[in-house]
Design a protein around this motif. Sequence first.
Motif, PDB file in Angstrom:
ATOM      1  N   PRO A   1      -5.110   9.981 -11.843  1.00  0.00           N
ATOM      2  CA  PRO A   1      -5.354  10.356 -10.437  1.00  0.00           C
ATOM      3  C   PRO A   1      -5.751   9.142  -9.588  1.00  0.00           C
ATOM      4  N   VAL A   2      -6.523   8.221 -10.198  1.00  0.00           N
ATOM      5  CA  VAL A   2      -6.912   7.020  -9.465  1.00  0.00           C
ATOM      6  C   VAL A   2      -5.682   6.174  -9.157  1.00  0.00           C
ATOM      7  N   ALA A   3      -4.771   6.104 -10.112  1.00  0.00           N
ATOM      8  CA  ALA A   3      -3.539   5.351  -9.872  1.00  0.00           C
ATOM      9  C   ALA A   3      -2.792   5.942  -8.680  1.00  0.00           C
ATOM     10  N   ALA A   4      -2.735   7.274  -8.633  1.00  0.00           N
ATOM     11  CA  ALA A   4      -2.083   7.922  -7.493  1.00  0.00           C
ATOM     12  C   ALA A   4      -2.773   7.519  -6.204  1.00  0.00           C
ATOM     13  N   PHE A   5      -4.089   7.422  -6.260  1.00  0.00           N
ATOM     14  CA  PHE A   5      -4.866   7.110  -5.060  1.00  0.00           C
ATOM     15  C   PHE A   5      -4.677   5.654  -4.635  1.00  0.00           C
ATOM     16  N   VAL A   6      -4.868   4.744  -5.587  1.00  0.00           N
ATOM     17  CA  VAL A   6      -4.889   3.325  -5.231  1.00  0.00           C
ATOM     18  C   VAL A   6      -3.503   2.808  -4.861  1.00  0.00           C
ATOM     19  N   THR A   7      -2.438   3.466  -5.364  1.00  0.00           N
ATOM     20  CA  THR A   7      -1.108   3.000  -4.978  1.00  0.00           C
ATOM     21  C   THR A   7      -0.668   3.564  -3.631  1.00  0.00           C
ATOM     22  N   THR A   8      -1.446   4.472  -3.061  1.00  0.00           N
ATOM     23  CA  THR A   8      -1.010   5.053  -1.793  1.00  0.00           C
ATOM     24  C   THR A   8      -1.993   4.803  -0.654  1.00  0.00           C
ATOM     25  N   VAL A   9      -3.242   5.245  -0.831  1.00  0.00           N
ATOM     26  CA  VAL A   9      -4.174   5.294   0.302  1.00  0.00           C
ATOM     27  C   VAL A   9      -4.441   3.930   0.945  1.00  0.00           C
ATOM     28  N   PRO A  10      -4.803   2.901   0.160  1.00  0.00           N
ATOM     29  CA  PRO A  10      -5.061   1.618   0.822  1.00  0.00           C
ATOM     30  C   PRO A  10      -3.825   1.067   1.520  1.00  0.00           C
ATOM     31  N   LYS A  11      -2.664   1.427   0.988  1.00  0.00           N
ATOM     32  CA  LYS A  11      -1.421   0.942   1.582  1.00  0.00           C
ATOM     33  C   LYS A  11      -1.277   1.422   3.023  1.00  0.00           C
ATOM     34  N   VAL A  12      -1.664   2.680   3.248  1.00  0.00           N
ATOM     35  CA  VAL A  12      -1.562   3.235   4.593  1.00  0.00           C
ATOM     36  C   VAL A  12      -2.425   2.423   5.547  1.00  0.00           C
ATOM     37  N   GLY A  13      -3.697   2.210   5.137  1.00  0.00           N
ATOM     38  CA  GLY A  13      -4.590   1.428   5.990  1.00  0.00           C
ATOM     39  C   GLY A  13      -4.076   0.012   6.183  1.00  0.00           C
ATOM     40  N   GLY A  14      -3.639  -0.597   5.092  1.00  0.00           N
ATOM     41  CA  GLY A  14      -3.209  -1.993   5.145  1.00  0.00           C
ATOM     42  C   GLY A  14      -2.018  -2.189   6.069  1.00  0.00           C
ATOM     43  N   LEU A  15      -1.038  -1.282   5.981  1.00  0.00           N
ATOM     44  CA  LEU A  15       0.151  -1.446   6.817  1.00  0.00           C
ATOM     45  C   LEU A  15      -0.178  -1.285   8.293  1.00  0.00           C
ATOM     46  N   VAL A  16      -1.044  -0.303   8.598  1.00  0.00           N
ATOM     47  CA  VAL A  16      -1.407  -0.123  10.002  1.00  0.00           C
ATOM     48  C   VAL A  16      -2.169  -1.353  10.503  1.00  0.00           C
ATOM     49  N   ALA A  17      -3.086  -1.864   9.682  1.00  0.00           N
ATOM     50  CA  ALA A  17      -3.856  -3.036  10.099  1.00  0.00           C
ATOM     51  C   ALA A  17      -2.929  -4.232  10.325  1.00  0.00           C
ATOM     52  N   LEU A  18      -1.964  -4.398   9.409  1.00  0.00           N
ATOM     53  CA  LEU A  18      -1.048  -5.523   9.571  1.00  0.00           C
ATOM     54  C   LEU A  18      -0.206  -5.352  10.840  1.00  0.00           C
TER      55      LEU A  18
END
Lengths: 478, 498
Positions: free
Chosen positions: A242-259
């Motif tokens: 479940p953590v893998a599901a989380f870490v491969t998706t959630v931070p990506k959303v934030g990171g892409l918007v920030a970039l």
Amino acid sequence: MTQQEMTREMIASLGDVVPDLILLGGGIVILLFALFAPRSAQVGAAMLALVTSVAAGVATIVMFDGRQSPTFFDTYSTDDVALWAKLIILAATIAVIALSIPWFARDPRHGEYYTLLLFSSLGAVLLAGATDLMEIVMAIVLSSATSYVLIAYHRRSKLASEAAMKYFLIAALTSSAMLLGVALLFGLAGTTTLSGLRDGLSDGAVALIVGAALVITALAFKMGSVPAHAWMPDVAQGAPAPVAAFVTTVPKVGGLVALARLVSVLPVTIGWRPLVALLAAATMTLGNLAALWQDDVRRLLGWSAVSQTGYALMALAALGRSDLAIPSLLYFLLAYVLANIAAFGVVVELRGRTDRASYAGLARAHPLLAISLVIAFLSLIGIPPLVGFGAKLALFTAAIEANYEWLAVIAAINTVVSIFYYARVMAPAYFDEMTTPVPVLGEWAASATYSLTIAVIVTGIAAEPFLNAMRAALLLPG
Amino acid sequence: LLTATIFIPLVAAFGFALLPGTSDDSGRRITTLRAAATVLAAIPLLLIIIAWFRFDGGGRFELVESAQWIPTLGVGYKVGIDGVSLPLAAMTALLFVVSIPYPVDFRGRAPRYLALMLFLESASLGVFLALDMFLFYVFWDLGLVGMFFLIGAWGHDDAQRSALKFFLYTLAGSLALLLGIIGIYLQTDPRTFDIPTIIEAGVLPAGGVYSTLVFLGMFLGFAIKTPTVPFHTWLPPAHVDAPAPASAILAGVLLKMGTYGFFRFLMQMLPETFARFAPALGIVAVISILYGALVALAQTNLKRLIAYTSVNHMGYVILGLAAAGWAVSGEERAQAIALTGAVVEMVAHGLITGALFLISGSVLARAHTYEIDEFGGLAGRSPALTGTTALAAFASLGLPGLAGFVAEFQVFAGTLSIQPWLAAIGLVGIVVTAALFLRMLQKVFLGPLPERWREWTDLSSVETASLTALLVMVVVIGVVPFWLLDVIDTAASTFTGP
């Protein structure tokens, strides 16, 4: 502005961060609950986490009132891009909580896990709304520090420790690079707010290029893009599923918007657009090539997550040149999060089963899980009418409209390549006979997976409300 | 009406998918399921026959049904027919009705198999009836996915590999097509995927890198699907390893999607660019004709032989289309004839090759081999099999009085007055196909009967009925073709001008 006035305005602005505050408060309550609740009642923490995430989601939906403005002295934004990102992150968090309940059911001290999960989610949420470099730093650190613990949650697993170590090292390296970059940009513009950078940065300075590159590297780490992607497959393979599901998706959303926010304030003349396009091409190609011969399904999903970041970066290369850039980014993130967590959901429900060969005959043993896996994969490939197709169509269109035809062609070639490894998992699941019995976890994970699968189909066919609303989204301070 | 045509099999497919599998492949339950699926598959055929009678041939799209879908992107749901899509849809529906009941090794998964076939029927009809590029692409890709699972799960020999190859190749084509579609879409204002609007507006005039790239992207997509040489390499393995009804659908219906795309997209939307590339297309067509025929001549495997004749026949279609789109003036009538011939060839090839592939499935079920050399003298043991095969083979090689002749005659008659040289070279292909089919018939059905086929059983009643349905149409089109030609001509003469 006097001290008093500032305090007053900050208090007045608190209404703009209600979802974030709910996550924070919920996390603290769960921590206290986990400390005092008996072992048998630890699952209550999961319920609290679900309630918190749903409440934060509702609070976010309420904020869609057309008022898209900066807040907290230009350090934070309530634009629709931030709100959509928050909604996507919260939906992902809810799904991951549901996947975690059966996975951690036997763990006697899993209450605090949900605190970490919510804080990590909060980090991504803040990252999506941040319009100030210091704010971005804080959000990244919050997200990384919590993710690190989450990845290593199974302390005795060697794979998990290895993944966590790799994650930690890359996080430490990129974060310190980022601080250096922030210092440089601050020195050039005299401020750390993005609106200040937009006005204060003049092109040409080497320090500007170096500073921007260092900050982008840290965001690349969060997104899992080249050159800081190396942790992705290890985490996908080693972390609790479940953590893998989380870490491969959630931070990506934030990171892409920030970039997206960051590049949109940089002077075009420093060449960030071709740089982002190059990153996109490199990331999708590397991710796909590395996934080709993977026999470990979780690792394969990790590499596929890398390649998906590459597709998303296409939208950033089109920022300001195509009206579809922002809607395509948001819709793609929605598509990616739904399908990727659905795919990991199948892995969770199969108790983390990860050897490709052991998926043989899945269609006979668990037809619904097999079809969920296939639909998730087909959506990641971009087969209509699933949500992934609309997303890719929008991305391709944005890229071509922005005169990045070559990038669209590379993305199309990559998509063909990706079919190969997705099919290498789908084919045995459907065409081969069962080899071993297939135990499953339980209803929570199954219903989360099926709900996501249905969402992949429904949000694909009913794309209009999403795309129409996303079209109105502003990206501040752009 | 057309919406129901597409979605009734789709709903039926979901119904079948939910049914539990069975342990054995015989018994009453299977018979009932198969009969139910056939009846459900026949509904679209019925609806299309009704549409045929309502069709008045004004040269425009008729029986149009439309609804908003994703207005933000200019995507609409729109279906309709013209003189080209109507016969193709009718042929598609007929081919599914006869293929679904055709005997096949279910491997204990009869409901899934039937569900996939119905799903594929829905997707195939959708491709021909869609009048929105987005909708078209949706059905186009769904057809691929359905066929991938059909080949992989019920194919034989190296089926997984063939299925993957098919999937990779044709999806690569799809993505090239998608980029081309986006290229056209970006030229529309306001942005739309609506096919009639784009055809009317003529959004992309010839010349310039942009229109050439759009053309080439779409060409690649359709050429892989058709397939023309040199994009045909996925075809033989996919055909050979697929279960017979799937091969029939693949050859009869899916290949037509490619040639249909040539007409609907490249010719109608980009007529000027098409005219520029028509000479190149003509050459590709002639190469496909000769190459397909010569390679087929060298085959000893029955199914491979039929597969390569598909490459050959698709060459005729492309030749007809190239002639019809050629940049000449004053030859409108000849061009209309060539175009009509190409469309008749699509229909005829669907019926004839569909029948041939179904026959090859019957052969495999009895002999477990496709090697032509291992057979002989079957005419004595199985008159029905011999008769149907002979009729289908003669139709395929273009014997007058059968559908293939009508098609090829028109293609060559039209092409002759535009590019005599291409037509002359192409005619060689007909001679070669005649030779290879006669040789095949002779080896399999004449001569001494080998000892091991003493117990050979003739076609069952279901097999006979399916093949008869197809071959009756082949004869009808061959003897009284005007009802079909008139319908196609409404679209053909609208395209070329009177």
